[in-house]
Design a protein around this motif. Structure first.
Motif, PDB file in Angstrom:
ATOM      1  N   GLY A  70       0.902  -6.019  -1.772  1.00  0.00           N
ATOM      2  CA  GLY A  70       0.014  -5.842  -0.633  1.00  0.00           C
ATOM      3  C   GLY A  70       0.443  -6.683   0.554  1.00  0.00           C
ATOM      4  N   LEU A  71       0.558  -6.036   1.732  1.00  0.00           N
ATOM      5  CA  LEU A  71       0.990  -6.773   2.917  1.00  0.00           C
ATOM      6  C   LEU A  71      -0.088  -7.690   3.472  1.00  0.00           C
ATOM      7  CD1 LEU A  71       3.167  -4.286   5.001  1.00  0.00           C
ATOM      8  CD2 LEU A  71       3.790  -5.760   3.085  1.00  0.00           C
ATOM      9  N   GLU A  72      -1.313  -7.599   2.948  1.00  0.00           N
ATOM     10  CA  GLU A  72      -2.379  -8.487   3.412  1.00  0.00           C
ATOM     11  C   GLU A  72      -1.990  -9.960   3.316  1.00  0.00           C
ATOM     12  OE1 GLU A  72      -4.187  -4.670   2.082  1.00  0.00           O
ATOM     13  OE2 GLU A  72      -2.780  -6.094   1.188  1.00  0.00           O
ATOM     14  N   ARG A  73      -1.150 -10.274   2.360  1.00  0.00           N
ATOM     15  CA  ARG A  73      -0.683 -11.659   2.183  1.00  0.00           C
ATOM     16  C   ARG A  73      -0.096 -12.211   3.471  1.00  0.00           C
ATOM     17  NH1 ARG A  73       0.201 -16.020   1.993  1.00  0.00           N
ATOM     18  NH2 ARG A  73       1.193 -17.420   0.505  1.00  0.00           N
ATOM     19  N   TRP A  74       0.494 -11.321   4.285  1.00  0.00           N
ATOM     20  CA  TRP A  74       1.203 -11.748   5.495  1.00  0.00           C
ATOM     21  C   TRP A  74       0.495 -11.285   6.765  1.00  0.00           C
ATOM     22  CZ3 TRP A  74       4.396 -14.888   3.268  1.00  0.00           C
ATOM     23  CH2 TRP A  74       4.937 -14.558   2.022  1.00  0.00           C
ATOM     24  N   ALA A  75      -0.799 -10.965   6.679  1.00  0.00           N
ATOM     25  CA  ALA A  75      -1.525 -10.353   7.793  1.00  0.00           C
ATOM     26  C   ALA A  75      -1.413 -11.107   9.115  1.00  0.00           C
ATOM     27  CB  ALA A  75      -2.993 -10.164   7.410  1.00  0.00           C
ATOM     28  N   PRO A  76      -1.432 -12.438   9.147  1.00  0.00           N
ATOM     29  CA  PRO A  76      -1.345 -13.105  10.452  1.00  0.00           C
ATOM     30  C   PRO A  76      -0.088 -12.769  11.246  1.00  0.00           C
ATOM     31  CG  PRO A  76      -2.140 -14.637   8.793  1.00  0.00           C
ATOM     32  CD  PRO A  76      -1.705 -13.399   8.063  1.00  0.00           C
ATOM     33  N   LEU A  77       1.018 -12.488  10.571  1.00  0.00           N
ATOM     34  CA  LEU A  77       2.281 -12.220  11.246  1.00  0.00           C
ATOM     35  C   LEU A  77       2.660 -10.745  11.209  1.00  0.00           C
ATOM     36  CD1 LEU A  77       4.406 -15.332  10.231  1.00  0.00           C
ATOM     37  CD2 LEU A  77       3.125 -14.930  12.343  1.00  0.00           C
ATOM     38  N   LEU A  78       1.650  -9.889  11.096  1.00  0.00           N
ATOM     39  CA  LEU A  78       1.845  -8.443  11.140  1.00  0.00           C
ATOM     40  C   LEU A  78       0.888  -7.833  12.157  1.00  0.00           C
ATOM     41  CD1 LEU A  78       2.083  -7.597   7.324  1.00  0.00           C
ATOM     42  CD2 LEU A  78       3.970  -7.741   8.967  1.00  0.00           C
ATOM     43  N   PRO A  79       1.182  -6.621  12.630  1.00  0.00           N
ATOM     44  CA  PRO A  79       0.186  -5.922  13.440  1.00  0.00           C
ATOM     45  C   PRO A  79      -1.086  -5.710  12.612  1.00  0.00           C
ATOM     46  CG  PRO A  79       2.308  -4.785  13.483  1.00  0.00           C
ATOM     47  CD  PRO A  79       2.388  -5.806  12.401  1.00  0.00           C
ATOM     48  N   PRO A  80      -2.212  -5.455  13.252  1.00  0.00           N
ATOM     49  CA  PRO A  80      -3.459  -5.269  12.488  1.00  0.00           C
ATOM     50  C   PRO A  80      -3.314  -4.210  11.399  1.00  0.00           C
ATOM     51  CG  PRO A  80      -3.933  -5.452  14.828  1.00  0.00           C
ATOM     52  CD  PRO A  80      -2.446  -5.380  14.708  1.00  0.00           C
ATOM     53  N   LEU A  81      -3.652  -4.586  10.178  1.00  0.00           N
ATOM     54  CA  LEU A  81      -3.552  -3.676   9.038  1.00  0.00           C
ATOM     55  C   LEU A  81      -4.877  -2.935   8.890  1.00  0.00           C
ATOM     56  CD1 LEU A  81      -1.672  -6.027   6.520  1.00  0.00           C
ATOM     57  CD2 LEU A  81      -0.707  -4.196   7.935  1.00  0.00           C
ATOM     58  N   LEU A  82      -5.025  -1.872   9.662  1.00  0.00           N
ATOM     59  CA  LEU A  82      -6.287  -1.147   9.719  1.00  0.00           C
ATOM     60  C   LEU A  82      -6.364  -0.002   8.717  1.00  0.00           C
ATOM     61  CD1 LEU A  82      -6.656  -1.012  13.610  1.00  0.00           C
ATOM     62  CD2 LEU A  82      -7.459  -2.767  12.020  1.00  0.00           C
ATOM     63  N   ALA A  83      -5.250   0.377   8.137  1.00  0.00           N
ATOM     64  CA  ALA A  83      -5.220   1.426   7.115  1.00  0.00           C
ATOM     65  C   ALA A  83      -5.190   0.771   5.734  1.00  0.00           C
ATOM     66  CB  ALA A  83      -4.000   2.325   7.300  1.00  0.00           C
ATOM     67  N   PRO A  84      -5.840   1.370   4.746  1.00  0.00           N
ATOM     68  CA  PRO A  84      -5.815   0.779   3.398  1.00  0.00           C
ATOM     69  C   PRO A  84      -4.412   0.818   2.814  1.00  0.00           C
ATOM     70  CG  PRO A  84      -6.856   2.946   3.369  1.00  0.00           C
ATOM     71  CD  PRO A  84      -6.655   2.596   4.803  1.00  0.00           C
ATOM     72  N   GLY A  85      -4.125  -0.165   1.986  1.00  0.00           N
ATOM     73  CA  GLY A  85      -2.799  -0.268   1.383  1.00  0.00           C
ATOM     74  C   GLY A  85      -2.735   0.334  -0.005  1.00  0.00           C
ATOM     75  N   LEU A  86      -1.538   0.280  -0.572  1.00  0.00           N
ATOM     76  CA  LEU A  86      -1.279   0.790  -1.912  1.00  0.00           C
ATOM     77  C   LEU A  86      -0.603  -0.260  -2.792  1.00  0.00           C
ATOM     78  CD1 LEU A  86      -0.021   4.363  -0.924  1.00  0.00           C
ATOM     79  CD2 LEU A  86      -2.075   3.869  -2.265  1.00  0.00           C
ATOM     80  N   GLY A  87      -0.724  -1.523  -2.402  1.00  0.00           N
ATOM     81  CA  GLY A  87      -0.068  -2.575  -3.175  1.00  0.00           C
ATOM     82  C   GLY A  87       1.411  -2.692  -2.883  1.00  0.00           C
ATOM     83  N   GLU A  88       1.796  -2.313  -1.667  1.00  0.00           N
ATOM     84  CA  GLU A  88       3.205  -2.354  -1.274  1.00  0.00           C
ATOM     85  C   GLU A  88       3.705  -3.804  -1.202  1.00  0.00           C
ATOM     86  OE1 GLU A  88       0.432  -2.967   1.690  1.00  0.00           O
ATOM     87  OE2 GLU A  88       0.709  -1.027   0.698  1.00  0.00           O
ATOM     88  N   GLY A  89       5.012  -3.950  -1.303  1.00  0.00           N
ATOM     89  CA  GLY A  89       5.611  -5.279  -1.232  1.00  0.00           C
ATOM     90  C   GLY A  89       5.550  -6.001  -2.555  1.00  0.00           C
ATOM     91  N   GLY A  90       5.894  -7.281  -2.528  1.00  0.00           N
ATOM     92  CA  GLY A  90       5.892  -8.070  -3.750  1.00  0.00           C
ATOM     93  C   GLY A  90       6.919  -7.598  -4.751  1.00  0.00           C
ATOM     94  N   THR A  91       8.016  -7.036  -4.284  1.00  0.00           N
ATOM     95  CA  THR A  91       9.034  -6.483  -5.185  1.00  0.00           C
ATOM     96  C   THR A  91       9.898  -7.594  -5.786  1.00  0.00           C
ATOM     97  OG1 THR A  91      10.527  -6.125  -3.310  1.00  0.00           O
ATOM     98  CG2 THR A  91       9.105  -4.289  -3.958  1.00  0.00           C
ATOM     99  N   PRO A  92      10.454  -7.368  -6.957  1.00  0.00           N
ATOM    100  CA  PRO A  92      11.191  -8.433  -7.637  1.00  0.00           C
ATOM    101  C   PRO A  92      12.573  -8.681  -7.037  1.00  0.00           C
ATOM    102  CG  PRO A  92      11.265  -6.439  -8.943  1.00  0.00           C
ATOM    103  CD  PRO A  92      10.337  -6.158  -7.794  1.00  0.00           C
ATOM    104  N   LEU A  93      13.024  -9.904  -7.191  1.00  0.00           N
ATOM    105  CA  LEU A  93      14.376 -10.306  -6.839  1.00  0.00           C
ATOM    106  C   LEU A  93      15.112 -10.510  -8.155  1.00  0.00           C
ATOM    107  CD1 LEU A  93      15.861 -10.924  -4.157  1.00  0.00           C
ATOM    108  CD2 LEU A  93      15.346 -13.331  -4.544  1.00  0.00           C
TER     109      LEU A  93
END
Length: 409
Positions: A70-93
């Motif tokens: 979820g991109l909410e983790r980084w919300a301060p440094l992103l444009p307003p996240l006004l659409a609901p997410g799908l758990g994107e991001g957090g991918t493994p290294l």
């Protein structure tokens, strides 16, 4: 306008950084004061960086107390996240070998990096009250846009090519998108008409050279954020490159980390293009803001592009990186290497590792490197066409097949 915790303040021209614009509406056709009919300069989102609690935002992953997805983790440094997410991001290294990591973007909800972009662009559509979104895409972008539009309750129109792989066609239609296969050269003129006549929000490029959506590459910054939280600053990042939006986003993410005082440097960001086209490599070589090339045959359709954009030039030059070109043989070798390590990737997605391997013999790599793998092998054109020959349920036939595969007692 709701901000959803965002510190975004406006939009700034990459063509002339002294030019800025309000945050709304998102500029979907680049900077209106620097662009020409033949060349578009993108804009980027600016932020009130001085208000960011960097220490808390980039706390070590084990201490953050927040889910990885979820991109909410980084919300301060992103444009307003006004659409609901799908758990994107957090991918493994995934560590492929000592010091060589693969950032596996196939673990996103629609199995590609595009989910990070479309969370932001669909949020822009919600922010301006658009009835839906429109996209021109050969595969990954369209599938992702369709998913996020469905999640937000918006309609989605996808203009794609006449050779759309059946598996991707099914993928797009599953989300209820209106899928319109048309000749390649017709996609963008028709996209513009849908935007102008029906009011759908464009999440694809609208200009002669690539500018793209103002908010989209901001989602890609989170790739850099996650790499930093996992291993710090690598010496280099190798990025599969079509239009260069992911390339720019990764560079900007590390640049912000440096600006915030968390990183002591920005890694070299290497563009990894298909040799069948490689407009960014030509632009860098000729000192141009963007270039246009003829695209030859290649199975790496996701990164085959006749035109580049200024974002890619900025990322390569500012980081001291290189624009690498890879043929299908190099891409296939990297794809096979990733498969042997348990990672099934699209051919285009293997360009990051192929780029690293292409530098073999040019001296040791100083520190860890990250190869971004952008999407799942499900997205390749040939998926679903292979049929394994059945084996009779007799030991001798089974033994023969095993021996042929090198498995012996």
């Amino acid at each position: 306008m709701a901000t959803d915790g965002s510190l975004a303040t406006g939009q700034r021209s990459l063509g002339d950084p002294t030019l800025d614009y309000p945050l709304w509406p998102p500029l979907t056709a680049g900077c209106p004061r620097t662009g020409t009919p033949d060349l578009g300069y993108p804009v980027e989102v600016d932020y009130a960086y001085q208000k960011a609690d960097a220490a808390a935002l980039f706390a070590p992953a084990a201490d953050a107390g927040a889910p990885r997805g979820g991109l909410e983790r980084w919300a301060p440094l992103l444009p307003p996240l006004l659409a609901p997410g799908l758990g994107e991001g957090g991918t493994p290294l995934v560590e492929l070998e000592p010091g060589v990591y693969v950032k596996d973007e196939a673990r996103n909800p629609t199995w590609s990096h595009k989910d990070r972009l479309n969370r932001c662009t669909t949020s822009a559509a919600v922010g301006v009250g658009a009835p839906g979104i429109a996209v021109a895409s050969s595969g990954n972008h369209g599938a992702s846009a369709a998913a996020y539009a469905a999640r937000a309750g918006l309609r989605c129109v996808v203009f794609t090519g006449p050779d759309l792989p059946p598996a991707v066609d099914a993928f797009l239609n599953a989300y209820g998108a209106v899928v319109l296969p048309v000749p390649w050269e017709a996609r963008w003129p028709l996209l513009r008409q849908v935007v102008d006549r029906l009011g759908l929000h464009p999440v694809s490029n609208l200009t002669a050279t690539h500018t793209g959506h103002a908010y989209g590459p901001e989602g890609y910054k989170t790739v850099a954020y996650e790499i930093f939280r996992d291993i710090g600053v690598p010496s280099a990042v190798f990025v599969p490159t079509g239009y260069g939006e992911l390339l720019f986003g990764v560079w900007k993410g590390f640049s912000e980390l440096h600006r915030l005082g968390l990183a002591d440097r920005v890694p070299r960001i290497h563009a990894c293009e298909s040799a069948a086209g490689a407009p960014l490599a030509q632009a860098v070589r000729q000192g141009l803001p963007a270039a246009r090339v003829a695209v030859g045959p290649s199975e790496a359709y996701s990164i085959g592009s006749p035109v580049s954009g200024y974002r890619g030039v900025v990322a390569v030059r500012a980081s001291g990186g290189r624009a690498l070109t890879l043929d299908d043989g190099q891409l296939a070798a990297a794809q096979a290497e990733l498969a042997r390590a348990g990672l099934w990737t699209e051919l285009s997605a293997a360009a990051g590792l192929a780029g690293l391997r292409s530098l073999h013999g040019e001296g040791p790599v100083d520190g860890p490197v990250v190869c971004v793998s952008t999407s799942s092998g499900f997205k390749d054109r040939g998926v679903g066409t292979r049929s394994t020959e059945p084996v009779t349920p007799e030991w001798e036939d089974v033994r023969h097949r095993l021996h042929a595969a090198g498995i012996r007692g």
